[in-house]
Design a protein around this motif. Sequence first.
Motif, short mmCIF file in Angstrom:
data_model
loop_
_atom_site.label_atom_id
_atom_site.label_comp_id
_atom_site.label_asym_id
_atom_site.label_seq_id
_atom_site.Cartn_x
_atom_site.Cartn_y
_atom_site.Cartn_z
N GLN A 8 -14.70 -2.09 -14.84
CA GLN A 8 -14.01 -3.12 -15.22
C GLN A 8 -13.41 -3.08 -16.56
OE1 GLN A 8 -13.41 -5.77 -12.84
NE2 GLN A 8 -11.91 -6.16 -14.30
N THR A 9 -14.24 -2.75 -17.37
CA THR A 9 -13.63 -2.48 -18.78
C THR A 9 -12.44 -1.33 -19.04
OG1 THR A 9 -15.90 -2.93 -19.82
CG2 THR A 9 -14.33 -1.83 -21.19
N ILE A 10 -12.82 -0.26 -18.27
CA ILE A 10 -11.81 0.76 -18.24
C ILE A 10 -10.36 0.15 -17.55
CG2 ILE A 10 -11.05 3.09 -17.23
CD1 ILE A 10 -13.04 3.46 -19.51
N THR A 11 -10.70 -0.39 -16.33
CA THR A 11 -9.65 -0.97 -15.72
C THR A 11 -8.84 -1.98 -16.50
OG1 THR A 11 -10.66 -0.72 -13.58
CG2 THR A 11 -8.92 -2.32 -13.52
N ASP A 12 -9.45 -2.87 -17.22
CA ASP A 12 -8.83 -3.92 -18.10
C ASP A 12 -8.09 -3.20 -19.29
OD1 ASP A 12 -9.74 -5.98 -16.51
OD2 ASP A 12 -11.66 -6.28 -17.90
N ARG A 13 -8.71 -2.38 -19.84
CA ARG A 13 -7.93 -1.62 -20.98
C ARG A 13 -6.73 -0.92 -20.44
NH1 ARG A 13 -12.00 2.60 -22.91
NH2 ARG A 13 -10.34 3.03 -24.62
N ILE A 14 -6.92 -0.41 -19.15
CA ILE A 14 -5.66 0.43 -18.59
C ILE A 14 -4.36 -0.56 -18.49
CG2 ILE A 14 -4.76 1.46 -16.83
CD1 ILE A 14 -7.42 3.38 -17.05
N ILE A 15 -4.91 -1.75 -17.85
CA ILE A 15 -3.91 -2.67 -17.63
C ILE A 15 -3.34 -3.37 -18.85
CG2 ILE A 15 -3.38 -5.09 -16.76
CD1 ILE A 15 -5.45 -4.49 -14.52
N SER A 16 -4.20 -3.42 -19.88
CA SER A 16 -3.41 -3.89 -21.31
C SER A 16 -2.47 -2.75 -21.64
CB SER A 16 -4.68 -4.04 -22.19
OG SER A 16 -4.21 -4.34 -23.44
N GLU A 17 -2.94 -1.55 -21.41
CA GLU A 17 -1.97 -0.33 -21.86
C GLU A 17 -0.48 -0.59 -21.25
OE1 GLU A 17 -1.61 1.88 -23.98
OE2 GLU A 17 -3.63 1.81 -25.19
N LEU A 18 -0.74 -0.77 -19.99
CA LEU A 18 0.40 -0.87 -19.13
C LEU A 18 1.26 -2.17 -19.30
CD1 LEU A 18 -1.07 -0.05 -15.51
CD2 LEU A 18 -0.03 1.49 -17.25
N GLU A 19 0.67 -3.02 -19.86
CA GLU A 19 1.48 -4.44 -20.33
C GLU A 19 2.34 -4.00 -21.43
OE1 GLU A 19 -1.40 -7.33 -20.20
OE2 GLU A 19 -1.25 -7.86 -18.03
N ASN A 20 2.24 -2.88 -22.16
CA ASN A 20 2.81 -2.74 -23.21
C ASN A 20 4.16 -2.01 -23.01
OD1 ASN A 20 0.97 -4.05 -25.24
ND2 ASN A 20 -0.12 -2.08 -25.21
N GLY A 21 4.59 -1.75 -21.74
CA GLY A 21 5.86 -1.01 -21.53
C GLY A 21 5.55 0.43 -20.90
N ILE A 22 6.69 1.27 -20.94
CA ILE A 22 6.49 2.60 -20.37
C ILE A 22 5.89 3.42 -21.41
CG2 ILE A 22 7.94 4.47 -19.97
CD1 ILE A 22 8.10 2.05 -18.21
N ILE A 23 4.79 4.37 -20.91
CA ILE A 23 3.92 5.02 -21.72
C ILE A 23 4.40 6.48 -21.38
CG2 ILE A 23 1.94 5.49 -22.48
CD1 ILE A 23 0.84 3.10 -21.21
N PRO A 24 4.87 7.34 -22.28
CA PRO A 24 5.25 8.79 -22.03
C PRO A 24 3.96 9.54 -21.82
CG PRO A 24 5.39 8.29 -24.38
CD PRO A 24 5.27 7.00 -23.70
N TRP A 25 3.97 10.17 -20.65
CA TRP A 25 2.94 11.15 -20.25
C TRP A 25 3.29 12.54 -20.71
CZ3 TRP A 25 2.36 15.72 -16.98
CH2 TRP A 25 1.07 15.87 -16.82
N HIS A 26 2.10 13.34 -21.38
CA HIS A 26 2.75 14.72 -21.40
C HIS A 26 1.51 15.53 -20.76
CE1 HIS A 26 -0.66 13.85 -24.32
NE2 HIS A 26 -1.17 15.09 -24.09
N LYS A 27 2.07 16.61 -20.33
CA LYS A 27 1.00 17.55 -19.92
C LYS A 27 0.21 18.16 -20.90
CE LYS A 27 2.64 21.89 -18.96
NZ LYS A 27 3.27 22.87 -18.38
N PRO A 28 -1.25 17.99 -20.65
CA PRO A 28 -2.11 18.32 -21.51
C PRO A 28 -2.42 19.79 -21.86
CG PRO A 28 -3.41 17.78 -19.72
CD PRO A 28 -1.79 17.43 -19.40
N TRP A 29 -1.92 20.76 -21.31
CA TRP A 29 -2.03 22.19 -21.58
C TRP A 29 -0.67 22.82 -21.60
CZ3 TRP A 29 -2.74 19.92 -16.41
CH2 TRP A 29 -1.93 20.54 -15.53
N VAL A 30 -0.75 23.90 -22.25
CA VAL A 30 0.63 24.84 -22.40
C VAL A 30 0.30 26.00 -21.78
CG1 VAL A 30 0.93 23.57 -24.74
CG2 VAL A 30 -0.16 25.63 -24.54
N GLY A 31 1.46 26.83 -21.79
CA GLY A 31 1.41 28.17 -21.10
C GLY A 31 1.19 28.12 -19.71
#
Length: 295
Positions: A8-31
């Motif tokens: 529930q905590t993880i879910t709430d934190r994520i929803i809170s992040e989403l409410e801040n607008g568009i978040i850019p995703w980055h691919k976590p690996w290179v090469g």
Amino acid sequence: MANFDLYQTITDRIISELENGIIPWHKPWVGGTNCAISHETGRAYSMLNQILLGKPGEYITFTQCKKEGGKVKKGAKAKMIVFWKMLCVDKKNAAGETIFDADGKVMTDTVPVLKYFNVFHISDCEGIEPKHSGKLPAAPADPVEDAEKSFQDYLTRSGVCFESSVQDRAFYSPSADLISCPAIEQFSSSAEYYSTIFHEATHSTGHKSRLNRFPENAAAAAFGSESYSKEELVAELGAAAILNNLGIETASSFRNSAAYIQSWLRALKNDKRLIVSASARAEKAVRLILNLQEA
């Protein structure tokens, strides 16, 4: 580990992040690379050879490997590459006799002949580095003992196969029951590496022999479908919960998880309620992966 409140905590934190607008995703690996290419030239192989090779990345012949000071690992199996070579042959008549032109010169034809040679994936070689797959991080991620132990324990209990090599994709194959991920040296962050492998591990819990989460209908499970999108929510929520549980979550890894979830929510018309239902499925997956008793 805490009870359901963690999810529930993880879910709430994520929803809170989403409410801040568009978040850019980055691919976590290179090469890595999305297709099979020649180590010598960097050129992609033909479509037929892509199918024959199967695995993306660089391929090298035994002779080339030796020439560059490397060696093929013991037990490594070669893959076949095919190509057409045009041969010049004398022209013949119906009786099998050579045909000459008006000047008395032998007339010729060019005919295609299918040839082949064997190559090895770069990960099957020692002392050879990829040349065309992008630069690896200057300070690559280090293994985390507790995370490694938890992941290996899950593989042992579940029977899921795991492969890791320099490549440009991470996936779980239900038909092969296989997790395939980029190598740890392609990541600059340990949290991002473990987020990636636990994301795919969460997918693997959906196999029919485990939590049986995948639809029977192939079309329903197709990339971009509603079912596929919901499964991505489950996998990323599961990965976020596992990293939190293992104490290796970072602000960057959590924000990237939120960004990834946001990208799939857009495919689901931004219905944040779906995170709640996905969280319940993620909880079951995490308990299976970490071998936890029900609360």
